[in-house]
Write a protein that holds these residues in place. Structure first.
Motif, PDB file in Angstrom:
ATOM      1  N   HIS A   1     -51.085 -23.097 -30.249  1.00 10.01           N
ATOM      2  CA  HIS A   1     -51.578 -21.725 -30.186  1.00 10.01           C
ATOM      3  C   HIS A   1     -50.496 -20.680 -30.419  1.00 10.01           C
ATOM      4  CE1 HIS A   1     -55.087 -23.703 -28.505  1.00 10.01           C
ATOM      5  NE2 HIS A   1     -54.308 -24.228 -27.560  1.00 10.01           N
ATOM      6  N   THR A   2     -49.246 -21.106 -30.559  1.00  6.47           N
ATOM      7  CA  THR A   2     -48.127 -20.166 -30.572  1.00  6.47           C
ATOM      8  C   THR A   2     -47.090 -20.572 -31.601  1.00  6.47           C
ATOM      9  OG1 THR A   2     -48.456 -19.953 -28.167  1.00  6.47           O
ATOM     10  CG2 THR A   2     -46.447 -18.985 -29.108  1.00  6.47           C
ATOM     11  N   VAL A   3     -46.594 -19.580 -32.350  1.00  8.52           N
ATOM     12  CA  VAL A   3     -45.526 -19.790 -33.325  1.00  8.52           C
ATOM     13  C   VAL A   3     -44.253 -19.150 -32.784  1.00  8.52           C
ATOM     14  CG1 VAL A   3     -44.748 -19.345 -35.693  1.00  8.52           C
ATOM     15  CG2 VAL A   3     -47.178 -19.809 -35.233  1.00  8.52           C
ATOM     16  N   MET A   4     -43.122 -19.817 -32.938  1.00  8.57           N
ATOM     17  CA  MET A   4     -41.834 -19.248 -32.517  1.00  8.57           C
ATOM     18  C   MET A   4     -40.894 -19.176 -33.720  1.00  8.57           C
ATOM     19  SD  MET A   4     -40.293 -22.360 -30.187  1.00  8.57           S
ATOM     20  CE  MET A   4     -40.300 -24.056 -30.772  1.00  8.57           C
ATOM     21  N   TYR A   5     -39.952 -18.248 -33.644  1.00  2.00           N
ATOM     22  CA  TYR A   5     -39.119 -17.933 -34.810  1.00  2.00           C
ATOM     23  C   TYR A   5     -37.948 -17.086 -34.344  1.00  2.00           C
ATOM     24  CZ  TYR A   5     -41.934 -13.862 -33.897  1.00  2.00           C
ATOM     25  OH  TYR A   5     -42.557 -12.825 -33.240  1.00  2.00           O
ATOM     26  N   ALA A   6     -36.899 -17.055 -35.158  1.00  2.00           N
ATOM     27  CA  ALA A   6     -35.735 -16.231 -34.833  1.00  2.00           C
ATOM     28  C   ALA A   6     -35.809 -14.905 -35.574  1.00  2.00           C
ATOM     29  CB  ALA A   6     -34.449 -16.957 -35.196  1.00  2.00           C
ATOM     30  N   VAL A   7     -35.325 -13.859 -34.924  1.00  2.00           N
ATOM     31  CA  VAL A   7     -35.146 -12.543 -35.535  1.00  2.00           C
ATOM     32  C   VAL A   7     -33.666 -12.195 -35.426  1.00  2.00           C
ATOM     33  CG1 VAL A   7     -35.716 -10.082 -35.437  1.00  2.00           C
ATOM     34  CG2 VAL A   7     -37.485 -11.795 -34.973  1.00  2.00           C
ATOM     35  N   ARG A   8     -33.055 -11.873 -36.545  1.00  2.00           N
ATOM     36  CA  ARG A   8     -31.617 -11.612 -36.573  1.00  2.00           C
ATOM     37  C   ARG A   8     -31.271 -10.289 -35.885  1.00  2.00           C
ATOM     38  NH1 ARG A   8     -28.950 -15.924 -37.287  1.00  2.00           N
ATOM     39  NH2 ARG A   8     -27.163 -14.543 -37.562  1.00  2.00           N
ATOM     40  N   ARG A   9     -30.077 -10.269 -35.308  1.00  2.00           N
ATOM     41  CA  ARG A   9     -29.464  -9.046 -34.780  1.00  2.00           C
ATOM     42  C   ARG A   9     -28.074  -8.955 -35.375  1.00  2.00           C
ATOM     43  NH1 ARG A   9     -27.875  -9.551 -30.247  1.00  2.00           N
ATOM     44  NH2 ARG A   9     -28.656 -11.557 -29.480  1.00  2.00           N
ATOM     45  N   GLY A  10     -27.918  -8.219 -36.454  1.00  2.00           N
ATOM     46  CA  GLY A  10     -26.620  -8.131 -37.101  1.00  2.00           C
ATOM     47  C   GLY A  10     -26.293  -9.407 -37.840  1.00  2.00           C
ATOM     48  N   SER A  11     -24.997  -9.639 -38.072  1.00  3.37           N
ATOM     49  CA  SER A  11     -24.580 -10.785 -38.885  1.00  3.37           C
ATOM     50  C   SER A  11     -24.541 -12.096 -38.110  1.00  3.37           C
ATOM     51  CB  SER A  11     -23.198 -10.514 -39.493  1.00  3.37           C
ATOM     52  OG  SER A  11     -22.237 -10.321 -38.463  1.00  3.37           O
ATOM     53  N   ARG A  12     -24.419 -12.040 -36.778  1.00  6.06           N
ATOM     54  CA  ARG A  12     -24.275 -13.268 -35.988  1.00  6.06           C
ATOM     55  C   ARG A  12     -25.335 -13.439 -34.916  1.00  6.06           C
ATOM     56  NH1 ARG A  12     -19.249 -15.901 -35.617  1.00  6.06           N
ATOM     57  NH2 ARG A  12     -19.360 -16.002 -33.348  1.00  6.06           N
ATOM     58  N   GLY A  13     -25.873 -12.378 -34.413  1.00  5.04           N
ATOM     59  CA  GLY A  13     -26.819 -12.470 -33.310  1.00  5.04           C
ATOM     60  C   GLY A  13     -28.230 -12.794 -33.760  1.00  5.04           C
ATOM     61  N   ALA A  14     -28.994 -13.406 -32.865  1.00  5.45           N
ATOM     62  CA  ALA A  14     -30.404 -13.705 -33.111  1.00  5.45           C
ATOM     63  C   ALA A  14     -31.070 -14.023 -31.782  1.00  5.45           C
ATOM     64  CB  ALA A  14     -30.574 -14.873 -34.072  1.00  5.45           C
ATOM     65  N   ASP A  15     -32.371 -13.803 -31.718  1.00  4.50           N
ATOM     66  CA  ASP A  15     -33.178 -14.179 -30.565  1.00  4.50           C
ATOM     67  C   ASP A  15     -34.404 -14.929 -31.061  1.00  4.50           C
ATOM     68  OD1 ASP A  15     -31.590 -12.554 -28.653  1.00  4.50           O
ATOM     69  OD2 ASP A  15     -32.505 -10.858 -29.712  1.00  4.50           O
ATOM     70  N   VAL A  16     -34.905 -15.847 -30.253  1.00  2.54           N
ATOM     71  CA  VAL A  16     -36.145 -16.542 -30.580  1.00  2.54           C
ATOM     72  C   VAL A  16     -37.306 -15.804 -29.928  1.00  2.54           C
ATOM     73  CG1 VAL A  16     -37.474 -18.666 -30.302  1.00  2.54           C
ATOM     74  CG2 VAL A  16     -35.042 -18.780 -30.875  1.00  2.54           C
ATOM     75  N   TRP A  17     -38.286 -15.460 -30.753  1.00  3.41           N
ATOM     76  CA  TRP A  17     -39.494 -14.778 -30.309  1.00  3.41           C
ATOM     77  C   TRP A  17     -40.692 -15.688 -30.518  1.00  3.41           C
ATOM     78  CZ3 TRP A  17     -39.788  -9.434 -28.738  1.00  3.41           C
ATOM     79  CH2 TRP A  17     -38.548  -8.788 -28.734  1.00  3.41           C
TER      80      TRP A  17
END
Length: 328
Positions: free
Chosen positions: A287-303
């Protein structure tokens, strides 16, 4: 060098265009000569954990896990550094730098994230996947030098079956049926393999300025197109839907929208996430898809976001990317 050195995979493909020849080696592998390095008490076997690559300042690039439902809680980090990582059924794939130069390798890891085998890669890692059984690994890398592409980046995708030792050095060697007819072109390009089982897969095929979802067969070494404007597919745990990146109005220059395709009806459902997302989206559950969203050149979070188009994006794991739900 160990006396048991063996070459498992070597691809040399010559592409002849306008009387010239371009040769490239995709991947050449042998059992790693380095001893296995024990991870720092991290279990990557089946269970209620999410595997990920850390983008936090402390432990950047290291592979870790968090408990299901506790993405912001305590994380267990290993000693394994990867650019891309994925795991299923107690076996993992790690695409990582190979020495001080700009070279990379594919590392096969076990449920304790110990390296079992290594394969040198030619190209910059883009995506990694493992079949549900844990037997077949897939990689995608960025490369340059294709004569048809004017020096711009292209992609290469291949697979390794660890159970049979069969390899698909490059999907570009597969036969293609496009819109029901046999198709051949020098600019055929693949990326984003996702597995149905050890034999069958889905991927993106690019040719003549269009991008297609294809269904592939590793045994017959063939693919057939299913739909246009589908990139970076990820098959749901129940095998009925594909999460993918859809170019807005069919034009990648306008960006992409995270979307879900129903394989039975071919109906597309845009998801509530409207930001640009990483190429390695995965399913948290059916029921749910997860993925990364970048923050600058090195950072990222999984949403994460509901797979039916409802709701809103939710921060799942801060300072992380390349997620894999180990219970799927």
């Amino acid at each position: 060098m160990t006396p048991r050195r063996r070459v498992l995979l070597a691809a040399l493909v010559s592409v002849v265009l306008l009387g010239g020849a371009v040769a490239y080696v995709l991947v050449a592998g042998h059992r790693g000569d380095r001893p296995a390095v024990a991870a720092a008490a991290v279990d990557a076997g089946p269970g209620d954990r999410v595997l990920f690559r850390s983008t936090a300042a402390a432990g950047y690039g290291r592979v870790g896990t968090v408990a299901r439902g506790s993405g912001s809680g305590a994380r267990q980090l290993s000693d394994l550094d990867c650019v891309r990582v994925y795991a299923a059924a107690g076996r993992g794939i790690c695409l990582r730098p190979d020495g001080p130069l700009t070279t990379y390798q594919l590392a096969v890891v076990d449920a304790s994230l110990r390296v079992q085998d290594t394969y040198p890669l030619v190209g910059v890692p883009n995506r990694a996947r493992v079949s549900p059984s844990g037997n077949v690994l897939a990689f995608t890398v960025f490369v340059t030098g294709d004569s048809y592409n004017g020096g711009r980046f292209s992609t290469r995708a291949g697979t390794i079956n660890l159970a049979t030792r069969e390899t698909a050095d490059s999907l570009e060697l597969f036969s293609v049926v496009r819109d029901g007819k046999p198709y051949r072109a020098v600019d055929v390009n693949y990326w984003g393999v996702t597995f149905l089982d050890d034999r069958h897969f889905y991927a993106t095929l690019s040719t003549a300025g269009k991008r297609y979802l294809v269904a592939g067969d590793l045994t017959t070494q063939s693919v057939r197109t299913l739909a246009e404007n589908v990139e970076c597919p990820s098959l749901s745990p129940d095998r009925t839907r594909i999460a993918f990146k859809e170019a807005i109005r069919g034009d990648p220059a306008k960006g992409w929208r995270l979307t879900v395709l129903d394989l039975a009806t071919m109906r597309r459902t845009p998801l509530a996430e409207t930001r640009g997302v990483d190429d390695q989206a995965a399913w948290y559950d059916d029921h749910t898809v997860m993925y990364a969203v970048r923050r600058g050149s090195r950072g990222a979070d999984v949403w994460s976001v509901p797979a039916d188009g409802s709701g809103a994006p939710h921060l799942l794991i801060p300072d992380a990317e390349s997620p894999a739900a180990l219970w799927n």
